[in-house]
Design a protein around this motif. Structure first.
Motif, PDB file in Angstrom:
ATOM      1  N   PRO A  20      10.405   3.961  -7.533  1.00 50.98           N
ATOM      2  CA  PRO A  20       9.642   5.451  -7.664  1.00 50.98           C
ATOM      3  C   PRO A  20       8.075   5.079  -7.117  1.00 50.98           C
ATOM      4  O   PRO A  20       7.491   5.848  -6.581  1.00 50.98           O
ATOM      5  CB  PRO A  20       9.566   5.566  -9.138  1.00 50.98           C
ATOM      6  N   ARG A  21       7.934   3.622  -7.202  1.00 50.36           N
ATOM      7  CA  ARG A  21       6.269   3.261  -6.923  1.00 50.36           C
ATOM      8  C   ARG A  21       6.253   2.570  -5.601  1.00 50.36           C
ATOM      9  O   ARG A  21       5.089   1.932  -5.386  1.00 50.36           O
ATOM     10  CB  ARG A  21       5.775   2.556  -8.127  1.00 50.36           C
ATOM     11  N   ALA A  22       7.418   2.416  -4.941  1.00 49.68           N
ATOM     12  CA  ALA A  22       7.370   1.398  -3.882  1.00 49.68           C
ATOM     13  C   ALA A  22       6.650   1.919  -2.586  1.00 49.68           C
ATOM     14  O   ALA A  22       5.700   1.164  -1.889  1.00 49.68           O
ATOM     15  CB  ALA A  22       8.991   1.109  -3.396  1.00 49.68           C
ATOM     16  N   ASP A  23       6.574   3.285  -2.399  1.00 51.16           N
ATOM     17  CA  ASP A  23       5.794   3.780  -1.156  1.00 51.16           C
ATOM     18  C   ASP A  23       4.220   3.365  -1.388  1.00 51.16           C
ATOM     19  O   ASP A  23       3.524   3.117  -0.646  1.00 51.16           O
ATOM     20  CB  ASP A  23       6.131   5.264  -0.844  1.00 51.16           C
ATOM     21  N   GLN A  24       3.889   3.749  -2.788  1.00 50.40           N
ATOM     22  CA  GLN A  24       2.666   3.604  -3.186  1.00 50.40           C
ATOM     23  C   GLN A  24       2.022   1.950  -3.234  1.00 50.40           C
ATOM     24  O   GLN A  24       1.172   1.886  -2.659  1.00 50.40           O
ATOM     25  CB  GLN A  24       2.339   4.232  -4.594  1.00 50.40           C
ATOM     26  N   ALA A  25       2.962   1.287  -3.765  1.00 54.36           N
ATOM     27  CA  ALA A  25       2.783  -0.110  -3.596  1.00 54.36           C
ATOM     28  C   ALA A  25       2.631  -0.761  -2.026  1.00 54.36           C
ATOM     29  O   ALA A  25       1.678  -1.593  -1.998  1.00 54.36           O
ATOM     30  CB  ALA A  25       4.027  -0.956  -4.269  1.00 54.36           C
ATOM     31  N   ASP A  26       3.508  -0.164  -1.217  1.00 58.42           N
ATOM     32  CA  ASP A  26       3.461  -0.594   0.239  1.00 58.42           C
ATOM     33  C   ASP A  26       1.997  -0.151   0.851  1.00 58.42           C
ATOM     34  O   ASP A  26       1.424  -0.698   1.600  1.00 58.42           O
ATOM     35  CB  ASP A  26       4.518   0.190   0.902  1.00 58.42           C
TER      36      ASP A  26
END
Ligand code: FAD
Length: 358
Positions: A20-26
């Motif tokens: 759920p946080r992957a796009d933000q982490a990217d």
């Protein structure tokens, strides 16, 4: 430790916390600190550390499955995480007992974090980082072109080349000072949040208490097969996430069939990798580690490309997971690259009939 198998824990963290946080982490400007902390809480930073230092001492297939799970949840987390578990593996196998006693419990628990700077050893030509012995100390001079996790990692497993051709490996504490300078973080199209820099060493002196090992070129070449097998996990993790992305949203029969076919390929490649690594597999049935990795890279790129195709125009949006997975799968084709791996990948790209896994 919770008693839940490590792979299940990694998969649960990947689906519930990382994904759920992957796009933000990217898109972030620095490493995913919370995500790494969550992995540490589950004991996953000690995956490759022996139990005597508080780690899990997990079998290589378990290590790969955990890394694949993390990569399916969040690429940049997996990218930073693998540095640490690879560093701990090298440290665990060295004979510097006082260094291991002092640092491995903290590394295993995630109280310290380790990065790597040794991929340049696989480059041909004059070594960019040289080492001279001065008494029992080592003096590093030159540049390590890649190190991920600057500002986040506490130590780096750094290697340079001695005059006799052996590589000298040391665990060096990271802080900017006169003898160790980092470049500004590289601007990257994938893993931009990984805080990747080059490290310049100017007469960096490493005393025996921080020395890890030396390796002959033949020992390094033998370890390259093991590295290729390990890195299949990143590509297979990305491929699995891509299959999940295809199945979400508008999934008609055609898309479902394509996702099923790619998933079968992922499972078949995972089984082939496990077979390579199984001591019971006869040598002539193991297959070639470089060719196996090339096929996994190819699968990761194709599966994430398929997820982009299924995502349509929206997949070109920076917040869409499919294009992120596509960029991540691309980077996995470069990591720990060798001339042989490059040739095997080009061969696959030019000869589509070789791709199909049996
Ligand atoms: C975002 C990112 C982060 C990274 N982080 C790290 C890190 O933290 N630590 C780390 O150690 N590495 C790291 N790397 C390096 C990575 O693992 C690869 O080693 C690297 O990307 C390969 O590219 P290169 O330019 O260094 O090597 P290249 O010079 O392109 O060499 C790649 C391979 O091709 C072969 N080769 C090159 N030129 C020739 C030639 N003329 N003839 C024959 N063979 C040749 C080399 O032997 C080598 O095996 C990172 C890379 C990226 C992209």
């Amino acid at each position: 430790m919770s008693g839940v198998p490590l792979v299940e824990q990694a998969a649960a963290i990947a689906s519930q916390f990382l994904s759920p946080r992957a796009d933000q982490a990217d898109m972030a400007t620095g490493p995913p600190v919370e995500q790494i902390r969550r992995l540490a809480e589950a004991g996953l930073l000690g995956l490759t550390t022996p139990p005597q230092y508080g780690g899990e001492g997990a079998a290589p297939s378990v290590v790969r499955d955990c890394l694949a799970a993390v990569a399916s949840g969040c690429g940049v987390t997996a990218f930073i995480y693998y540095q640490h578990i690879v560093g701990c593996r090298h440290l665990a196998s060295c004979s510097n007992a006082p260094l291991k006693d002092r640092l491995m419990p903290d590394l295993s628990a995630g109280r310290r974090f380790c990065s790597l700077a040794f991929s340049h050893l696989r480059r041909p030509g004059p070594p960019p980082l040289r080492v001279l012995a001065e008494g029992d100390a080592w003096i590093f001079d030159g540049t390590a072109p890649w190190m991920t996790g600057w500002g986040f990692a506490d130590d780096v497993l750094l290697a340079g080349v001695l005059p006799d051709g052996r590589s000298a490996w040391a665990l060096v504490p990271l802080s900017e000072r006169g003898d160790l300078q980092a470049s500004p973080p590289a601007r990257l199209c994938a893993m931009n949040a990984s805080a990747t820099v080059s490290l310049e060493c100017r007469a960096l002196r490493v005393e025996p208490e921080r020395q890890v090992k030396t390796m002959t070129p033949a020992e390094l070449a033998a370890d390259t097969d093991r590295a290729n097998i390990f890195f299949t996990a990143l590509s297979l993790g990305a491929a699995r996430a891509a299959v999940g992305s295809m199945r979400s949203g508008r999934c008609d029969d055609l898309i479902a069939d394509a996702a099923d076919a790619l998933e079968r390929e992922v499972e078949s490649m995972r089984a082939a990798v496990d077979r390579w690594d199984d001591p019971a597999t006869p040598a002539d049935e193991r297959g070639d580690a470089t060719a196996l990795r090339a096929r996994c890279i190819d699968l990761g790129v194709r599966a994430s490309n398929a997820a982009v195709v299924v995502g349509g125009g929206a997949a070109n949006g920076l917040g869409h997971p499919a294009q992120r997975l596509f960029r991540e799968a691309m980077v996995y084709s470069l990591i720990a690259q060798t001339r042989d791996l490059r040739s095997a990948n080009l061969d696959l790209l030019l000869r589509s009939d070789k791709r199909v896994s049996k």
